[in-house]
Design a protein around this motif. Structure first.
Motif: not given
Length: 184
Positions: A80-85
């Protein structure tokens, strides 16, 4: 790479396939290894890395004529794509306020990073001579890395970063405090 492959294969794979001849390892065996046999605590990124390692090794066996086809063909590990924070404006204000109050050693770096968007290696290589106070511009033409020391920027392209009024005031105050240091 060879030592790393050997370590990882011995740890995760060889104990399960040790008695199998290479031409008996099927696509189903590879799939079972990646998704069922290896430790359940291993995350999907590591599973993908192990599959990539196996794929490369089996491809070498295909190229050497040992196997007719690579048993890893068609198998994928979806990560899964890592959510960019990104910090919100209020979070940035809190960070800088607390950094200033505590006199944090990275406070100056954070201010310049947040106001310019420069990468950390570019910030650590930034010299006062790279700043044109009159024109309000920063020349980004190098970076510092632990492996290579001073070298071209990541993209190998120089760029000019405009300096906001707030950043200009901050840099002038910093220059007065730092005195004759070469690096910002």
């Amino acid at each position: 790479t060879v030592i790393n492959y050997e370590k990882q294969l011995n740890k995760c794979v060889n104990k399960h396939w040790n008695d199998l001849e290479i031409d008996k390892i099927s696509r189903e065996e590879v799939h079972k290894m990646i998704f069922e046999t290896i430790n359940h605590d291993i995350n999907m990124n590591t599973r993908r890395w192990i599959l990539d390692m196996l794929r490369r090794l089996f491809q070498m066996a295909v190229e050497d004529g040992i196997l007719a086809r690579n048993p890893c063909a068609g198998i994928q590990v979806k990560v899964p794509e890592v959510e960019q924070k990104v910090l919100t404006n209020s979070e940035v204000e809190i960070l800088l306020k607390e950094g200033k109050i505590t006199n944090h050693r990275f406070y100056n770096v954070w201010v310049v990073a947040l106001m310019t968007g420069m990468r950390s290696g570019e910030l650590f290589a930034l010299k006062w001579t790279d700043i044109d106070f009159e024109a309000g511009l920063i020349s980004v033409n190098k970076q510092w890395t632990s492996k290579a020391g001073f070298c071209p920027t990541k993209t190998r392209k120089n760029r000019i970063v405009p300096i906001s009024t707030d950043l200009l005031m901050f840099l002038k105050e910093l220059k007065l405090k730092e005195g004759q240091l070469e690096f910002v």
